[in-house]
Design a protein around this motif. Structure first.
Motif, PDB file in Angstrom:
ATOM      1  N   ASN A  35       0.799  -1.206  -0.079  1.00 48.83           N
ATOM      2  CA  ASN A  35      -0.075   0.175  -0.027  1.00 48.83           C
ATOM      3  C   ASN A  35       0.662   1.096   0.036  1.00 48.83           C
ATOM      4  N   PHE A  36       1.910   1.295   0.655  1.00 44.59           N
ATOM      5  CA  PHE A  36       2.746   2.463   0.902  1.00 44.59           C
ATOM      6  C   PHE A  36       3.533   2.810  -0.523  1.00 44.59           C
ATOM      7  N   VAL A  38       2.341   1.696  -3.722  1.00 46.06           N
ATOM      8  CA  VAL A  38       1.156   2.202  -4.479  1.00 46.06           C
ATOM      9  C   VAL A  38       1.057   3.629  -4.030  1.00 46.06           C
ATOM     10  N   GLN A  39       0.894   4.245  -2.750  1.00 41.94           N
ATOM     11  CA  GLN A  39       0.581   5.559  -2.686  1.00 41.94           C
ATOM     12  C   GLN A  39       1.613   6.413  -3.194  1.00 41.94           C
ATOM     13  N   ILE A  40       3.118   6.053  -3.070  1.00 43.67           N
ATOM     14  CA  ILE A  40       4.122   6.786  -3.411  1.00 43.67           C
ATOM     15  C   ILE A  40       4.118   6.808  -4.837  1.00 43.67           C
ATOM     16  N   THR A  42       1.339   6.746  -6.851  1.00 47.25           N
ATOM     17  CA  THR A  42       0.122   7.800  -6.995  1.00 47.25           C
ATOM     18  C   THR A  42       0.506   9.130  -6.824  1.00 47.25           C
ATOM     19  N   SER A  43       1.157   9.329  -5.913  1.00 41.58           N
ATOM     20  CA  SER A  43       1.316  10.818  -5.509  1.00 41.58           C
ATOM     21  C   SER A  43       2.530  11.305  -6.592  1.00 41.58           C
ATOM     22  N   THR A  44       3.463  10.511  -6.864  1.00 44.39           N
ATOM     23  CA  THR A  44       4.464  10.910  -7.891  1.00 44.39           C
ATOM     24  C   THR A  44       3.700  11.279  -9.180  1.00 44.39           C
ATOM     25  N   GLN A  46       0.475  12.030  -9.556  1.00 43.97           N
ATOM     26  CA  GLN A  46      -0.449  13.094  -9.522  1.00 43.97           C
ATOM     27  C   GLN A  46       0.221  14.452  -9.538  1.00 43.97           C
ATOM     28  N   SER A  47       1.680  14.511  -9.052  1.00 38.92           N
ATOM     29  CA  SER A  47       2.336  15.607  -8.891  1.00 38.92           C
ATOM     30  C   SER A  47       3.031  16.063 -10.502  1.00 38.92           C
TER      31      SER A  47
END
Length: 77
Positions: A35-36, A38-40, A42-44, A46-47
């Motif tokens: 999960n961590f 995947v969040q990294i 996704t955040s990358t 999105q930015s």
């Protein structure tokens, strides 16, 4: 030799799920790690998309401003 085969087959039949605390804990930890990650990602993404959209908006607004500042072809003072 026959006794070895018999004991192996009886062991396979009598085997139950061995759900221990460590197996459950390791599964929870792995799910958190995945999960961590995947969040990294996704955040990358999105930015990066936000930067691309801001660049596109600034290019469109500068093109609009430059065309608005030029005088119209049929109008003379």
């Amino acid at each position: 030799m026959a006794s070895v085969a018999t004991s192996a087959s009886s062991a396979a039949k009598g085997k139950k799920w061995n759900l221990s605390f460590s197996l459950i804990w390791n599964t929870v930890v792995w799910l958190m790690v995945v999960n961590f990650i995947v969040q990294i990602i996704t955040s990358t993404a999105q930015s990066y998309l936000k930067k691309q959209q801001e660049l596109e908006i600034s290019m469109k607004s500068s093109a609009t401003m430059s065309s608005a500042s030029e005088p119209a072809a049929g109008i003379s003072n």
